[in-house]
Design a protein around this motif. Structure first.
Motif, PDB file in Angstrom:
ATOM      1  N   ILE A 107      58.112   0.665  62.985  1.00  0.00           N
ATOM      2  CA  ILE A 107      56.943   0.310  62.176  1.00  0.00           C
ATOM      3  C   ILE A 107      57.191   0.699  60.719  1.00  0.00           C
ATOM      4  O   ILE A 107      56.908  -0.066  59.789  1.00  0.00           O
ATOM      5  N   TYR A 108      57.725   1.893  60.527  1.00  0.00           N
ATOM      6  CA  TYR A 108      58.034   2.368  59.173  1.00  0.00           C
ATOM      7  C   TYR A 108      59.072   1.465  58.523  1.00  0.00           C
ATOM      8  O   TYR A 108      58.987   1.161  57.325  1.00  0.00           O
ATOM      9  N   ASN A 109      60.056   1.030  59.289  1.00  0.00           N
ATOM     10  CA  ASN A 109      61.069   0.119  58.776  1.00  0.00           C
ATOM     11  C   ASN A 109      60.428  -1.190  58.307  1.00  0.00           C
ATOM     12  O   ASN A 109      60.813  -1.750  57.272  1.00  0.00           O
ATOM     13  N   TYR A 110      59.433  -1.644  59.034  1.00  0.00           N
ATOM     14  CA  TYR A 110      58.697  -2.864  58.646  1.00  0.00           C
ATOM     15  C   TYR A 110      57.999  -2.649  57.302  1.00  0.00           C
ATOM     16  O   TYR A 110      58.052  -3.503  56.411  1.00  0.00           O
ATOM     17  N   LYS A 119      64.475  -5.044  58.519  1.00  0.00           N
ATOM     18  CA  LYS A 119      64.528  -6.121  59.509  1.00  0.00           C
ATOM     19  C   LYS A 119      64.700  -5.609  60.931  1.00  0.00           C
ATOM     20  O   LYS A 119      64.877  -6.400  61.857  1.00  0.00           O
ATOM     21  N   ASP A 120      64.615  -4.299  61.108  1.00  0.00           N
ATOM     22  CA  ASP A 120      64.923  -3.692  62.402  1.00  0.00           C
ATOM     23  C   ASP A 120      63.643  -3.329  63.148  1.00  0.00           C
ATOM     24  O   ASP A 120      63.273  -2.166  63.264  1.00  0.00           O
ATOM     25  N   HIS A 121      62.948  -4.369  63.639  1.00  0.00           N
ATOM     26  CA  HIS A 121      61.691  -4.159  64.347  1.00  0.00           C
ATOM     27  C   HIS A 121      61.444  -5.337  65.278  1.00  0.00           C
ATOM     28  O   HIS A 121      62.071  -6.400  65.148  1.00  0.00           O
ATOM     29  N   GLU A 128      50.784  -4.655  61.235  1.00  0.00           N
ATOM     30  CA  GLU A 128      49.797  -5.543  60.621  1.00  0.00           C
ATOM     31  C   GLU A 128      48.374  -5.018  60.810  1.00  0.00           C
ATOM     32  O   GLU A 128      47.501  -5.255  59.972  1.00  0.00           O
ATOM     33  N   LYS A 129      48.123  -4.307  61.901  1.00  0.00           N
ATOM     34  CA  LYS A 129      46.808  -3.694  62.095  1.00  0.00           C
ATOM     35  C   LYS A 129      46.545  -2.640  61.023  1.00  0.00           C
ATOM     36  O   LYS A 129      45.415  -2.496  60.542  1.00  0.00           O
ATOM     37  N   VAL A 130      47.589  -1.896  60.665  1.00  0.00           N
ATOM     38  CA  VAL A 130      47.451  -0.910  59.590  1.00  0.00           C
ATOM     39  C   VAL A 130      47.226  -1.618  58.258  1.00  0.00           C
ATOM     40  O   VAL A 130      46.346  -1.240  57.466  1.00  0.00           O
ATOM     41  N   LEU A 131      47.980  -2.682  58.009  1.00  0.00           N
ATOM     42  CA  LEU A 131      47.875  -3.391  56.738  1.00  0.00           C
ATOM     43  C   LEU A 131      46.519  -4.066  56.562  1.00  0.00           C
ATOM     44  O   LEU A 131      46.071  -4.284  55.429  1.00  0.00           O
ATOM     45  N   ALA A 132      45.860  -4.369  57.667  1.00  0.00           N
ATOM     46  CA  ALA A 132      44.556  -5.024  57.593  1.00  0.00           C
ATOM     47  C   ALA A 132      43.524  -4.170  56.865  1.00  0.00           C
ATOM     48  O   ALA A 132      42.645  -4.685  56.182  1.00  0.00           O
TER      49      ALA A 132
END
Length: 278
Positions: free
Chosen positions: A31-34, A39-41, A50-54
């Motif tokens: 997730i942190y890599n994202y 690209k390692d996810h 994406e839930k966090v980014l929301a």
């Protein structure tokens, strides 16, 4: 261990097979890599991210701020003459790794990376397969078993515990809940280090966000391999008990010795500090 030993030389023993990757379970390292733009996810990791980014769209910049804190702290400690780094919870390799920063200061620096995710080891092996790397070792182990880390003969071969060591716990302890005794884990590790050693630590907090954001962050990691436990300033400060805190103390990670005024004002829901063992 001789200089120019690559990670490839050090990771064959104890390396878990790819079947342990569990792509269906979100993992904090991926997730942190994202967030860092890597690209390692896997889809499950991206869904959790994406839930966090929301509710916290600035999270990628916060991840970069935490990474920049690591680099500044490593550069400072290496400049103070520390030549051994034990980096636990390193995450998937990206540019500006601990060994790259420290070995720019002193090519003789030795670094041991510890992570419990086999995908971290897989990518580390690929990264370190080529020439040009200093004395760097990567091992699969778990912060929640510090005695096993300290007793591992490969750790003992790479690090001389009779000399000062920089212990790095960057953005990892918030994945250890209270029932797992995070303070006891850190104490066990610090007790093994001689005076003159350093602790470099950063930790997620809910102090800068409304309560509903902290709750949403915890929910996003609910199905992950490790849940998140943000801690307050007094709780993070407690990790440094008995140590000499360097100025400016426990502060938001962008404010720890920033290199420019703009970077110091970046948003990052985490504290960071560096302390010396007297």
């Amino acid at each position: 261990m001789a200089e120019n030993t690559s990670w490839m030389d050090q990771t064959t023993e104890g390396f878990r097979p790819p079947s342990d990757l569990h792509p269906e379970i979100p993992h904090p390292a991926r997730i942190y890599n994202y967030f860092l733009g890597g690209k390692d996810h896997f889809p499950a990791d991206r869904e959790a991210a994406e839930k966090v980014l929301a509710f916290a769209p600035a999270t990628p910049s916060a991840a970069r701020a935490n990474r920049a804190f690591l680099q500044r702290a490593v550069r400072y400690v290496a400049g103070e003459g520390i030549t051994q780094f034990l980096d636990i919870g390193t995450g998937i390799p990206t540019a500006g790794n601990t060994h790259e920063v420290a070995q720019q200061v002193d090519p003789a620096v030795k670094v041991v990376y510890i992570d419990n995710d086999p995908i971290v080891l897989a990518h580390a092996r690929a990264l370190m397969a080529g020439p040009g790397h200093g004395a760097t070792t990567v091992l699969q182990a778990d912060l929640r078993d510090p005695a096993a880390i300290l007793a591992d003969p490969r750790v003992r071969e790479a690090i001389d515990f009779g000399q000062p060591v920089a212990l790095m716990l960057v953005a990892v302890l918030h994945f250890v809940d209270d029932e797992q005794d995070p303070y006891g884990l850190v104490k066990t590790l610090l007790d093994a280090l001689v005076p003159g050693s350093y602790l470099i630590l950063s930790h997620a907090t809910g102090d800068f966000d409304p309560p509903e954001h902290s709750a949403a962050g915890k929910a996003a990691y609910q199905k992950a391999a490790a849940q998140v436990s943000p801690r307050s300033h007094p709780e993070v400060l407690r990790f440094f008990e008995g140590l000499e805190l360097l100025e400016p103390g426990v502060v938001a990670v962008p404010k720890w010795r920033p290199e420019d005024a703009e970077a110091a004002e970046a948003w990052a829901p985490g504290y960071g500090a560096v302390a010396r063992k007297a």
